[in-house]
Design an enzyme around this catalytic site. Sequence first.
Site, mmCIF file in Angstrom:
data_model
loop_
_atom_site.group_PDB
_atom_site.id
_atom_site.type_symbol
_atom_site.label_atom_id
_atom_site.label_comp_id
_atom_site.label_asym_id
_atom_site.label_seq_id
_atom_site.Cartn_x
_atom_site.Cartn_y
_atom_site.Cartn_z
ATOM 1 N N TYR A 53 41.534 36.506 44.995
ATOM 2 C CA TYR A 53 42.717 36.918 44.189
ATOM 3 C C TYR A 53 44.062 36.228 45.097
ATOM 4 O O TYR A 53 44.084 36.337 46.589
ATOM 5 C CB TYR A 53 42.991 38.147 44.294
ATOM 6 C CG TYR A 53 42.871 38.697 42.709
ATOM 7 C CD1 TYR A 53 43.914 38.410 41.701
ATOM 8 C CD2 TYR A 53 41.941 39.742 42.501
ATOM 9 C CE1 TYR A 53 43.386 38.843 40.481
ATOM 10 C CE2 TYR A 53 41.826 40.090 41.190
ATOM 11 C CZ TYR A 53 42.694 39.691 40.168
ATOM 12 O OH TYR A 53 42.646 39.995 38.835
ATOM 13 N N GLU A 55 47.754 36.215 43.896
ATOM 14 C CA GLU A 55 48.707 36.197 43.135
ATOM 15 C C GLU A 55 50.028 35.811 44.106
ATOM 16 O O GLU A 55 50.258 36.049 45.303
ATOM 17 C CB GLU A 55 49.020 37.712 42.867
ATOM 18 C CG GLU A 55 48.047 38.048 41.654
ATOM 19 C CD GLU A 55 48.372 39.554 41.112
ATOM 20 O OE1 GLU A 55 49.236 40.172 41.370
ATOM 21 O OE2 GLU A 55 47.380 39.786 40.078
ATOM 22 N N ASP A 199 55.353 17.803 25.815
ATOM 23 C CA ASP A 199 53.965 18.438 25.821
ATOM 24 C C ASP A 199 52.836 17.231 25.803
ATOM 25 O O ASP A 199 52.513 16.779 24.747
ATOM 26 C CB ASP A 199 53.595 19.277 24.798
ATOM 27 C CG ASP A 199 52.293 20.124 24.866
ATOM 28 O OD1 ASP A 199 51.304 19.424 25.588
ATOM 29 O OD2 ASP A 199 52.116 20.995 24.225
ATOM 30 N N THR A 225 47.845 20.265 29.518
ATOM 31 C CA THR A 225 46.547 20.524 30.201
ATOM 32 C C THR A 225 45.881 19.551 31.192
ATOM 33 O O THR A 225 46.328 18.462 31.128
ATOM 34 C CB THR A 225 45.469 20.683 28.989
ATOM 35 O OG1 THR A 225 45.359 19.348 28.061
ATOM 36 C CG2 THR A 225 45.934 21.878 27.796
ATOM 37 N N LYS A 228 41.671 16.951 29.067
ATOM 38 C CA LYS A 228 41.595 16.056 28.011
ATOM 39 C C LYS A 228 41.664 14.654 28.780
ATOM 40 O O LYS A 228 40.667 14.339 29.474
ATOM 41 C CB LYS A 228 42.781 16.205 27.322
ATOM 42 C CG LYS A 228 42.804 17.611 26.380
ATOM 43 C CD LYS A 228 44.018 17.740 25.375
ATOM 44 C CE LYS A 228 43.793 18.925 24.655
ATOM 45 N NZ LYS A 228 44.633 20.210 25.187
ATOM 46 N N ARG A 234 39.163 22.676 32.708
ATOM 47 C CA ARG A 234 40.313 23.415 31.704
ATOM 48 C C ARG A 234 41.350 24.199 32.412
ATOM 49 O O ARG A 234 41.115 24.984 33.482
ATOM 50 C CB ARG A 234 39.429 24.347 31.031
ATOM 51 C CG ARG A 234 38.235 23.923 30.216
ATOM 52 C CD ARG A 234 37.793 24.674 29.110
ATOM 53 N NE ARG A 234 38.593 24.722 27.805
ATOM 54 C CZ ARG A 234 38.357 23.737 27.031
ATOM 55 N NH1 ARG A 234 37.243 22.859 27.096
ATOM 56 N NH2 ARG A 234 39.095 23.715 26.026
#
Length: 420
Positions: A53, A55, A199, A225, A228, A234
């Site tokens: 973790y 954060e 985008d 993203t 692609k 991902r």
Amino acid sequence: MAERSLATVDPEIFELIKAEERRQADTVKLIPSENYVSRAVLEATGTVLTNKYSEGYPGRRYYEGQQVIDQIETLAIERAKALFGVRHANVQPYSGSPANLAVYAAFANPGDTVMGMGLPFGGHLTHGWTVSVTGRWFNAVRYGVRRDTGRIDMDEVRELALRHRPKLIFAGGTAIPRIIDFKAFAEIAQEVGAVLVADIAHIAGLVVGGAHPSPVGHADVISTTTHKTLRGPRGAMLLTDSDEHAAALNKAVFPGLQGGPHNHTTAAIAVALKEAATPEFKAYAHQIVANAQALADELLARGFDLVSGGTDNHLILIDLTSKGVAGKPAAQALDRAGLEANYNTVPFDPRKPFDPSGLRIGTPSVTSRGMREPEMRQIAAWMDEVITALAKGDAEETIARVHAEVSELTAKFPTPGLDA
Ligand code: DSN
């Protein structure tokens, strides 16, 4: 006692993963938003980094034990900044939709007016489409393409922006086969005082490879993203040159929308960014476009109707109306022949979104396997054979023959990440 392998613990899932590996290897993958990651990216994804973790951001975390994670995230950030030529990068968004939601959270409030390309014209759900929360929670204004050219109607964009004064304008989408004029969008955004969001999820790999103009210097914020044309895992990134925008975006991603970043993904993004900075990747990006143009030319020669008449990038949108077949049965028949595409709405489509007139194809995956123009012409020929047979109502024999030929072709081209 040695720990038990996946195959032993869960043979069902193990076998399904193996089946998917075989399917991906034995298929001509034409879905333009998909790709094959490299073995290095795949290795980084499947690591112990998933256990941690983190954060917060490097140097400012809410958990101890960040000695290694901070270095990984910093590398990813620095590589993203260098590759795209921007001053700030946030590499934590879980994927494209959360990244775009973070943009809303950073710069708008529910009820504000925002503007994006309508989904049926090639936009994305999160650019304010009706069924997305971005269309429900914001007053979304949508632009489209010209009926005569199939290209974005910049006059309409300006006219709508002047009339509605949106806080955000999205440029980009999921089915735009032509170069996006980021400069023209920036001029309109400046005129109305909107934040321009480029985008570039679909074209990020083309942008860094020099095969599509960059939005850097035009867009206030860039959302993309990583999986692609960029060939990463991902995930997603938000980029900007503005200190003020960077602070707002960082706050919006964490703690605004997300908890702990997916550190295994961050590491894999860093690897993909390193790969994308190589001369080989530049050549790859240009070959994606050359392949798409070869595929488009052969489809046109075979009488297919392409939205906008062709392509400048990695994707082709086919209106199958003139072939007497709808998009969904065509995509299903092609899939059974080993040619994986997706059915898609075309601009001004008289049919419903779940049963539209179009087919969307693209070349990032086949180019990752090393296929070039001759293979593109062969793929167009197979598509023509399957769709023509389908229109005649007797496609089974053709599908079986084409599938056998597709398998012969795919056997000659290694699958990145799998054929190590
Ligand atoms: N679902 C992606 C695509 O296929 O284009 C966009 O998010």
